[in-house]
Design a protein around this motif. Structure first.
Motif, PDB file in Angstrom:
ATOM      1  N   SER A 286       0.917  -1.219  -0.085  1.00 56.47           N
ATOM      2  CA  SER A 286       0.265  -0.085   0.133  1.00 56.47           C
ATOM      3  C   SER A 286       0.811   1.235  -0.063  1.00 56.47           C
ATOM      4  CB  SER A 286      -0.872  -0.004   1.346  1.00 56.47           C
ATOM      5  OG  SER A 286      -0.151   0.073   2.290  1.00 56.47           O
ATOM      6  N   LEU A 287       1.985   1.145   0.071  1.00 59.13           N
ATOM      7  CA  LEU A 287       3.234   2.239   0.069  1.00 59.13           C
ATOM      8  C   LEU A 287       3.223   3.079  -1.152  1.00 59.13           C
ATOM      9  CD1 LEU A 287       6.338   1.034   2.052  1.00 59.13           C
ATOM     10  CD2 LEU A 287       4.835   3.084   2.650  1.00 59.13           C
ATOM     11  N   ASN A 288       3.080   4.223  -1.209  1.00 60.27           N
ATOM     12  CA  ASN A 288       3.051   5.164  -2.322  1.00 60.27           C
ATOM     13  C   ASN A 288       4.150   6.168  -2.222  1.00 60.27           C
ATOM     14  OD1 ASN A 288       2.023   7.591  -1.650  1.00 60.27           O
ATOM     15  ND2 ASN A 288      -0.324   6.704  -1.912  1.00 60.27           N
ATOM     16  N   SER A 289       4.272   6.960  -3.407  1.00 56.86           N
ATOM     17  CA  SER A 289       5.419   7.771  -3.269  1.00 56.86           C
ATOM     18  C   SER A 289       5.586   8.722  -2.393  1.00 56.86           C
ATOM     19  CB  SER A 289       5.686   8.288  -4.896  1.00 56.86           C
ATOM     20  OG  SER A 289       4.602   9.237  -4.894  1.00 56.86           O
ATOM     21  N   GLN A 290       4.591   9.335  -1.650  1.00 60.51           N
ATOM     22  CA  GLN A 290       4.597  10.448  -0.769  1.00 60.51           C
ATOM     23  C   GLN A 290       4.640   9.720   0.701  1.00 60.51           C
ATOM     24  OE1 GLN A 290       1.797  10.103  -2.273  1.00 60.51           O
ATOM     25  NE2 GLN A 290      -0.160  10.176  -0.871  1.00 60.51           N
ATOM     26  N   GLU A 291       4.301   8.380   0.773  1.00 52.85           N
ATOM     27  CA  GLU A 291       4.328   7.990   1.945  1.00 52.85           C
ATOM     28  C   GLU A 291       5.725   7.622   2.657  1.00 52.85           C
ATOM     29  OE1 GLU A 291       1.599   5.100   1.446  1.00 52.85           O
ATOM     30  OE2 GLU A 291      -0.242   6.580   1.518  1.00 52.85           O
ATOM     31  N   LEU A 292       6.051   7.749   3.972  1.00 52.27           N
ATOM     32  CA  LEU A 292       7.276   7.148   4.333  1.00 52.27           C
ATOM     33  C   LEU A 292       6.950   5.732   5.203  1.00 52.27           C
ATOM     34  CD1 LEU A 292       8.939  10.425   6.157  1.00 52.27           C
ATOM     35  CD2 LEU A 292       9.577   8.939   4.155  1.00 52.27           C
ATOM     36  N   LEU A 293       5.749   5.726   5.542  1.00 49.95           N
ATOM     37  CA  LEU A 293       5.298   4.513   6.445  1.00 49.95           C
ATOM     38  C   LEU A 293       3.885   4.156   6.200  1.00 49.95           C
ATOM     39  CD1 LEU A 293       6.378   3.819  10.107  1.00 49.95           C
ATOM     40  CD2 LEU A 293       4.090   3.719   9.398  1.00 49.95           C
ATOM     41  N   ALA A 294       3.616   3.006   5.907  1.00 47.84           N
ATOM     42  CA  ALA A 294       2.369   2.283   5.727  1.00 47.84           C
ATOM     43  C   ALA A 294       2.323   1.126   6.863  1.00 47.84           C
ATOM     44  CB  ALA A 294       1.991   1.832   4.445  1.00 47.84           C
ATOM     45  N   GLY A 295       0.931   1.012   7.360  1.00 48.03           N
ATOM     46  CA  GLY A 295       0.698   0.031   8.247  1.00 48.03           C
ATOM     47  C   GLY A 295      -0.297  -0.787   8.022  1.00 48.03           C
ATOM     48  N   ALA A 296      -0.511  -2.114   8.260  1.00 55.45           N
ATOM     49  CA  ALA A 296      -1.674  -3.037   8.510  1.00 55.45           C
ATOM     50  C   ALA A 296      -1.894  -3.610   9.643  1.00 55.45           C
ATOM     51  CB  ALA A 296      -1.403  -3.985   7.450  1.00 55.45           C
ATOM     52  N   LEU A 297      -3.170  -3.392  10.210  1.00 52.74           N
ATOM     53  CA  LEU A 297      -3.550  -3.713  11.442  1.00 52.74           C
ATOM     54  C   LEU A 297      -4.666  -4.866  11.348  1.00 52.74           C
ATOM     55  CD1 LEU A 297      -3.990  -0.092  13.239  1.00 52.74           C
ATOM     56  CD2 LEU A 297      -2.144  -1.569  13.033  1.00 52.74           C
ATOM     57  N   LYS A 298      -4.518  -5.737  11.998  1.00 52.41           N
ATOM     58  CA  LYS A 298      -5.486  -7.004  11.997  1.00 52.41           C
ATOM     59  C   LYS A 298      -6.124  -7.134  13.404  1.00 52.41           C
ATOM     60  CE  LYS A 298      -5.725 -11.806  10.609  1.00 52.41           C
ATOM     61  NZ  LYS A 298      -4.898 -12.848  10.145  1.00 52.41           N
ATOM     62  N   ASN A 299      -7.422  -6.930  13.379  1.00 57.43           N
ATOM     63  CA  ASN A 299      -8.030  -7.403  14.771  1.00 57.43           C
ATOM     64  C   ASN A 299      -8.614  -8.669  14.571  1.00 57.43           C
ATOM     65  OD1 ASN A 299     -10.017  -7.430  16.880  1.00 57.43           O
ATOM     66  ND2 ASN A 299     -11.422  -5.830  16.118  1.00 57.43           N
ATOM     67  N   GLN A 300      -7.911  -9.359  15.781  1.00 61.81           N
ATOM     68  CA  GLN A 300      -8.212 -11.066  16.017  1.00 61.81           C
ATOM     69  C   GLN A 300      -8.845 -11.067  17.295  1.00 61.81           C
ATOM     70  OE1 GLN A 300      -3.929 -11.580  15.014  1.00 61.81           O
ATOM     71  NE2 GLN A 300      -4.759 -13.458  14.162  1.00 61.81           N
ATOM     72  N   THR A 301      -9.615 -10.132  17.685  1.00 61.98           N
ATOM     73  CA  THR A 301     -10.267  -9.971  18.950  1.00 61.98           C
ATOM     74  C   THR A 301     -11.919 -10.637  18.689  1.00 61.98           C
ATOM     75  OG1 THR A 301     -11.431  -7.890  19.025  1.00 61.98           O
ATOM     76  CG2 THR A 301      -9.261  -8.243  19.841  1.00 61.98           C
ATOM     77  N   THR A 302     -12.738 -10.556  19.724  1.00 58.45           N
ATOM     78  CA  THR A 302     -14.013 -10.956  19.501  1.00 58.45           C
ATOM     79  C   THR A 302     -15.084  -9.978  18.872  1.00 58.45           C
ATOM     80  OG1 THR A 302     -14.666 -10.608  21.752  1.00 58.45           O
ATOM     81  CG2 THR A 302     -14.031 -12.569  21.397  1.00 58.45           C
ATOM     82  N   GLY A 303     -14.774  -8.739  18.787  1.00 58.08           N
ATOM     83  CA  GLY A 303     -15.412  -7.558  18.240  1.00 58.08           C
ATOM     84  C   GLY A 303     -14.613  -6.698  17.690  1.00 58.08           C
ATOM     85  N   PRO A 304     -15.382  -5.393  17.343  1.00 60.27           N
ATOM     86  CA  PRO A 304     -14.544  -4.161  16.807  1.00 60.27           C
ATOM     87  C   PRO A 304     -13.801  -3.508  17.801  1.00 60.27           C
ATOM     88  CG  PRO A 304     -16.829  -3.758  16.835  1.00 60.27           C
ATOM     89  CD  PRO A 304     -16.604  -5.070  17.348  1.00 60.27           C
ATOM     90  N   LEU A 305     -12.752  -2.901  17.449  1.00 59.56           N
ATOM     91  CA  LEU A 305     -11.662  -2.043  18.245  1.00 59.56           C
ATOM     92  C   LEU A 305     -12.110  -0.825  17.708  1.00 59.56           C
ATOM     93  CD1 LEU A 305      -8.588  -4.149  18.276  1.00 59.56           C
ATOM     94  CD2 LEU A 305     -10.578  -4.293  19.957  1.00 59.56           C
TER      95      LEU A 305
END
Length: 178
Positions: free
Chosen positions: A31-50
């Protein structure tokens, strides 16, 4: 783009966590593109939304906000100057398997003065995150490494995270568990 390689040392991750972290950082890298220094992916593996209860941007600017709510897998992105880089933290809240309100803190940095990317994580009862000392979080982040894992026995919550890539073009991956 060449694949970002993570060095997974100093922190013991299970095989499942290692595999998940590899997938998350690949997702962020793509997902990184030219103007970004950092991209992140977060995965919720809990029982409901965070839901986000707090966040702090120490350096850099948000390109794509932290997902709120975090329901399954989602991404964020930040940019910054070469000198200051990117440094931020986010705290999510949700419920554990017993229905108790819990919190998960993820802090990360990709700055020229941090000798590469760093991540720091904490989890536990939500009350632990009601009055966050951001200076203390920043100090803990500066002493951390490229991989971090936290597990709170009392609540059964866990959080693991990693940051990969050369300074100035990093990918962060994190998994939130109960």
């Amino acid at each position: 783009m060449a694949s970002i390689q993570c060095e997974k040392k100093d922190v013991e991750l299970s095989l499942e966590e290692k595999a998940s972290l590899d997938e998350l950082t690949k997702q962020a890298e793509h997902s990184l593109n030219s103007q970004e220094l950092l991209a992140g992916a977060l995965k919720n593996q809990t029982t409901g939304p965070l839901s986000i209860i707090a966040s702090k941007i120490f350096a850099g600017q948000v390109v794509r906000n932290f997902p709120n709510p975090l329901c399954s897998l989602d991404c964020f992105a930040m940019s910054g100057t070469f000198v200051k880089g990117v440094k931020a933290a986010v705290v999510y809240s949700g419920k554990n398997k017993a229905g108790e309100e819990c919190g998960w803190l993820l802090a990360f940095s990709d700055t020229t003065n941090s000798a590469g990317g760093r991540v720091f994580v904490e989890c536990g009862h939500k009350g632990k995150f009601s009055n966050i000392n951001w200076a203390q979080v920043e100090q803990k982040l500066e002493k951390s490494g490229a991989i971090a894992k936290a597990h709170d026995i009392e609540t059964g919550t866990s959080l693991y995270a990693g940051i990969c890539g050369p300074t100035g073009k990093s990918a962060v991956g994190a998994g939130f568990l109960v």
